[in-house]
Motif scaffolding. Sequence first.
Motif, short mmCIF file in Angstrom:
data_model
loop_
_atom_site.label_atom_id
_atom_site.label_comp_id
_atom_site.label_asym_id
_atom_site.label_seq_id
_atom_site.Cartn_x
_atom_site.Cartn_y
_atom_site.Cartn_z
N LEU A 16 -9.46 9.07 1.62
CA LEU A 16 -8.60 10.14 0.84
C LEU A 16 -7.21 9.52 0.53
O LEU A 16 -6.45 10.20 -0.16
N HIS A 17 -6.68 8.62 1.57
CA HIS A 17 -5.38 8.20 1.26
C HIS A 17 -5.25 7.48 -0.01
O HIS A 17 -4.26 7.70 -0.56
N GLU A 18 -6.19 6.79 -0.24
CA GLU A 18 -6.26 6.26 -1.58
C GLU A 18 -6.39 7.05 -2.66
O GLU A 18 -5.69 6.95 -3.74
N ILE A 19 -6.98 8.29 -2.73
CA ILE A 19 -7.19 9.30 -3.77
C ILE A 19 -5.73 9.90 -3.79
O ILE A 19 -5.14 10.10 -4.88
N GLU A 20 -5.03 10.18 -2.63
CA GLU A 20 -3.70 10.73 -2.64
C GLU A 20 -2.84 9.61 -3.44
O GLU A 20 -2.05 10.20 -4.41
N GLN A 21 -2.86 8.28 -3.14
CA GLN A 21 -2.13 7.54 -3.94
C GLN A 21 -2.24 7.67 -5.34
O GLN A 21 -1.41 7.59 -6.32
#
Length: 210
Positions: free
Chosen positions: A120-125
């Motif tokens: 989810l951190h990657e998707i946020e980025q």
Amino acid sequence: MKLWNDIEPVLSGEEVILRSIGCQKTDPSYGEFRKAYEEAFQEARKAIRVRAAAAVGRIPADFPKSMRFYGRNLIFFCITVGDEITKATDAFMAKGEFVKGMIVDGIADNCLFSCEKNLLHEIEQYAREKRFGIEGIFDAPDSIEGRMQNLIAARLNLRENLGVSVTENYMMSPVKTYACVMPIVEDAAVMNIYHDCGKCRKRDCSYRKV
């Protein structure tokens, strides 16, 4: 489409796992659980295979227009730790080694939750780079229709990409699999991409923070 294959599993330590299955240090059975943990952990580590997929799309025109989020851009997302981990749990249970079975099951849940958070951190980025926001995370059966599971599976080609299918009752298989949709909004300041314990109905969850 974004695929993550053979993600390095995130495996928490002994104390976290035992607590997640309801065993506290003060429990009389804690010593028994600690002895079982090492073997169970090794079996779980060999069995876990973390994979995930995500893609941007819409609900197709042949779906009812009454469906939630119809006509909107969505991020379709799915993550699984595979079927072998469930087989490892079942094998311990079949032999009557229930403590080990519970520990393996707890490790699978913990790994799925932790790896999901990392992705989810990657998707946020990605969202911030593209300058759009995310309204929230919606999953079945609580916040989206069960048949949305079929759409997620189709959009992400889950059977081929992750070895995941959907049952007649709209459950993901393997069991240790999580799928959701994330509606996209124009306001990039809106980034409701992480789980909100305050809104979750699972009051007995060991990961609950409120």
